[in-house]
Design a protein around this motif. Structure first.
Motif: not given
Length: 107
Positions: A41, A37-38
């Motif tokens: 992003h 997820s990071e």
């Protein structure tokens, strides 16, 4: 030890590992999802910044490429004309004459 006791101990070990391994596997899965997820992003942020300011990105990429190319080329040493055709033959000849002198030194 009999085959039955080995089988019984292996079964107990399997149960213990299954009970203690479950939280570890779940924590590893959650950590990998958080990292993914990071990374997504960060990729979205980088793409947005590149679209907003393409010139600095291109200039930075060119500068980085030149720096890497310089480091690669600087590591190589191409012998000069003098090193190749004057110094190297003299060194080889000097080595041969030096060995000859050492062999004839007993006189």
């Amino acid at each position: 030890m009999s085959l039955e006791s080995i089988s019984k101990n292996a079964g107990q070990l399997g149960e213990i590992l299954e009970r203690t391994g479950q939280p570890i596997a779940q924590a590893a899965t959650e950590a990998s999802h958080a990292i993914c997820s990071e990374a997504e992003h960060l990729l979205a942020f980088a793409s947005e910044r590149i679209r907003q300011n393409p010139v600095p990105v291109v200039v930075g990429a060119v500068a980085f490429g030149i720096a890497i190319g310089y480091l690669i080329v600087a590591g190589r040493h191409t012998p000069t004309f003098q090193e190749r055709y004057v110094n190297a033959p003299l060194d080889q000849a000097g080595g041969a004459f030096g060995r000859l002198y050492e062999n004839l030194k007993f006189w």
